[in-house]
Write a protein that holds these residues in place. Structure first.
Motif, PDB file in Angstrom:
ATOM      1  N   LEU A  11      94.373  22.463  21.928  1.00 23.52           N
ATOM      2  CA  LEU A  11      94.919  21.389  22.752  1.00 23.52           C
ATOM      3  C   LEU A  11      95.943  22.001  23.692  1.00 23.52           C
ATOM      4  O   LEU A  11      96.863  22.686  23.247  1.00 23.52           O
ATOM      5  CB  LEU A  11      95.570  20.326  21.864  1.00 23.52           C
ATOM      6  N   SER A  12      95.786  21.774  24.984  1.00 22.79           N
ATOM      7  CA  SER A  12      96.670  22.397  25.968  1.00 22.79           C
ATOM      8  C   SER A  12      97.148  21.362  26.973  1.00 22.79           C
ATOM      9  O   SER A  12      96.368  20.550  27.466  1.00 22.79           O
ATOM     10  CB  SER A  12      95.918  23.528  26.690  1.00 22.79           C
ATOM     11  N   LEU A  13      98.448  21.392  27.243  1.00 31.13           N
ATOM     12  CA  LEU A  13      99.041  20.508  28.240  1.00 31.13           C
ATOM     13  C   LEU A  13      99.127  21.269  29.559  1.00 31.13           C
ATOM     14  O   LEU A  13      99.771  22.313  29.638  1.00 31.13           O
ATOM     15  CB  LEU A  13     100.430  20.047  27.795  1.00 31.13           C
TER      16      LEU A  13
ATOM     17  N   PRO B 148      95.039  11.796  30.043  1.00 36.86           N
ATOM     18  CA  PRO B 148      96.289  11.871  30.810  1.00 36.86           C
ATOM     19  C   PRO B 148      97.498  11.961  29.882  1.00 36.86           C
ATOM     20  O   PRO B 148      97.520  11.366  28.798  1.00 36.86           O
ATOM     21  CB  PRO B 148      96.302  10.563  31.608  1.00 36.86           C
ATOM     22  N   TYR B 149      98.475  12.730  30.314  1.00 34.94           N
ATOM     23  CA  TYR B 149      99.747  12.870  29.597  1.00 34.94           C
ATOM     24  C   TYR B 149     100.675  11.730  30.014  1.00 34.94           C
ATOM     25  O   TYR B 149     100.870  11.483  31.211  1.00 34.94           O
ATOM     26  CB  TYR B 149     100.373  14.223  29.930  1.00 34.94           C
ATOM     27  N   ILE B 150     101.253  11.039  29.028  1.00 36.48           N
ATOM     28  CA  ILE B 150     102.117   9.877  29.292  1.00 36.48           C
ATOM     29  C   ILE B 150     103.518  10.210  28.784  1.00 36.48           C
ATOM     30  O   ILE B 150     103.763  10.199  27.565  1.00 36.48           O
ATOM     31  CB  ILE B 150     101.561   8.613  28.616  1.00 36.48           C
ATOM     32  N   PRO B 151     104.457  10.537  29.663  1.00 39.24           N
ATOM     33  CA  PRO B 151     105.757  11.080  29.250  1.00 39.24           C
ATOM     34  C   PRO B 151     106.551  10.185  28.306  1.00 39.24           C
ATOM     35  O   PRO B 151     107.098  10.661  27.309  1.00 39.24           O
ATOM     36  CB  PRO B 151     106.500  11.283  30.579  1.00 39.24           C
ATOM     37  N   PHE B 152     106.642   8.881  28.582  1.00 36.22           N
ATOM     38  CA  PHE B 152     107.539   8.061  27.766  1.00 36.22           C
ATOM     39  C   PHE B 152     107.037   7.897  26.335  1.00 36.22           C
ATOM     40  O   PHE B 152     107.802   7.569  25.433  1.00 36.22           O
ATOM     41  CB  PHE B 152     107.768   6.690  28.431  1.00 36.22           C
ATOM     42  N   ILE B 153     105.753   8.164  26.123  1.00 38.26           N
ATOM     43  CA  ILE B 153     105.203   8.098  24.767  1.00 38.26           C
ATOM     44  C   ILE B 153     105.231   9.464  24.095  1.00 38.26           C
ATOM     45  O   ILE B 153     105.579   9.593  22.922  1.00 38.26           O
ATOM     46  CB  ILE B 153     103.754   7.569  24.805  1.00 38.26           C
TER      47      ILE B 153
ATOM     48  N   SER C 256     106.733  12.565  25.165  1.00 44.13           N
ATOM     49  CA  SER C 256     107.852  13.493  25.273  1.00 44.13           C
ATOM     50  C   SER C 256     108.922  13.099  24.266  1.00 44.13           C
ATOM     51  O   SER C 256     109.509  12.023  24.364  1.00 44.13           O
ATOM     52  CB  SER C 256     108.425  13.464  26.695  1.00 44.13           C
ATOM     53  N   ARG C 257     109.170  13.968  23.294  1.00 44.03           N
ATOM     54  CA  ARG C 257     110.155  13.680  22.239  1.00 44.03           C
ATOM     55  C   ARG C 257     111.161  14.825  22.174  1.00 44.03           C
ATOM     56  O   ARG C 257     111.031  15.752  21.374  1.00 44.03           O
ATOM     57  CB  ARG C 257     109.459  13.494  20.894  1.00 44.03           C
ATOM     58  N   PRO C 258     112.196  14.814  23.012  1.00 46.43           N
ATOM     59  CA  PRO C 258     113.165  15.919  23.031  1.00 46.43           C
ATOM     60  C   PRO C 258     113.953  16.072  21.747  1.00 46.43           C
ATOM     61  O   PRO C 258     114.565  17.121  21.513  1.00 46.43           O
ATOM     62  CB  PRO C 258     114.074  15.558  24.218  1.00 46.43           C
TER      63      PRO C 258
END
Length: 230
Positions: free
Chosen positions: A101-103, A135-140, A142-144
């Motif tokens: 899996l690659s972003l 598609p990549y969905i940042p608010f879901i 992305s977990r800093p």
């Protein structure tokens, strides 16, 4: 239950062999590649709306290492190649099901006689079969605040020095591959050597595009020695 999947596309990449590929995506953002969709998926309707997204998840097959099987314990390079962790605590290529899996960054979409996605920052070998695109969905996603285990940050980077011969060679190939110098530095800065190899006199070669980049590493400095047709 057993499942059978057919590739929806294939990757065209500057990485012609496993050696030299960054161990994670986005570490070499200058690596530009193309994802060519295969029939019957190479239709404009399959990517309608995709251009609104800046990044994509690419699910693919580790096709070159799939035949080697898997082991329950692996030696991650980030642990020096000595300590072992469970295969599911790693991103090792040798897995029970050889899936990766690659972003990646979506640069553009070319719709002509087929569909080609232009990507950046991918860590994918040339010829890699692709099984799915999402598609990549940042608010879901992305977990800093997430914990990263033994991968506590980006790997240390080597300094890069170019020999006079390498700079002469670069001038020959730069018109054909405008991002070549930056890509070479991004790849070598990651130190692609196996963790157990530390011979400062050893000369290595990494294939980018149809070129062979020869280099040596000593005291955290990678010296580019020459660039030739592979």
């Amino acid at each position: 239950m057993n499942f059978s999947f057919a590739p929806i596309g294939v990757i065209h990449s500057p990485y012609k062999e496993k050696f030299g590929i960054p161990r994670q995506p986005s570490l070499a953002p200058s690596a530009r590649m193309k994802l060519e969709l295969l029939p019957p998926y190479n239709h404009a309707d399959t990517v309608r709306g995709l251009a609104a997204f800046s990044h994509l998840w690419i699910q693919f097959v580790f096709h070159e290492t799939a035949s080697r099987g898997w082991r329950p314990l692996v030696r991650p390079p980030r642990l020096g190649g000595n300590d072992k962790v469970g295969v599911f605590a790693s991103r090792a290529t040798h897995r029970p099901n050889p899936l990766g899996l690659s972003l990646v960054e979506l640069i553009g979409i070319d719709i002509g006689s087929g569909v080609i996605l232009e990507l950046a920052g991918a860590d994918l070998l040339d010829g890699t079969p692709v099984l799915d695109i999402k598609p990549y969905i940042p608010f879901i996603e992305s977990r800093p605040d997430a914990r990263a285990g033994f991968v506590d940050g980006p790997p240390p980077r080597l300094s890069i020095v170019w020999s006079e011969q390498a700079r002469t060679d670069l001038a020959i190939w730069d018109s054909r591959h405008p991002q070549l110098a930056v890509l070479v530095e991004e790849v070598l800065a990651q130190d692609p050597r196996p963790a157990y190899q530390n011979d400062p006199e050893r000369i290595y070669g990494v294939r980018l595009y149809l070129l062979n980049v020869r280099f040596r590493i000593h005291d955290n400095i990678a010296t580019v020695l020459e660039i030739s047709a592979s």
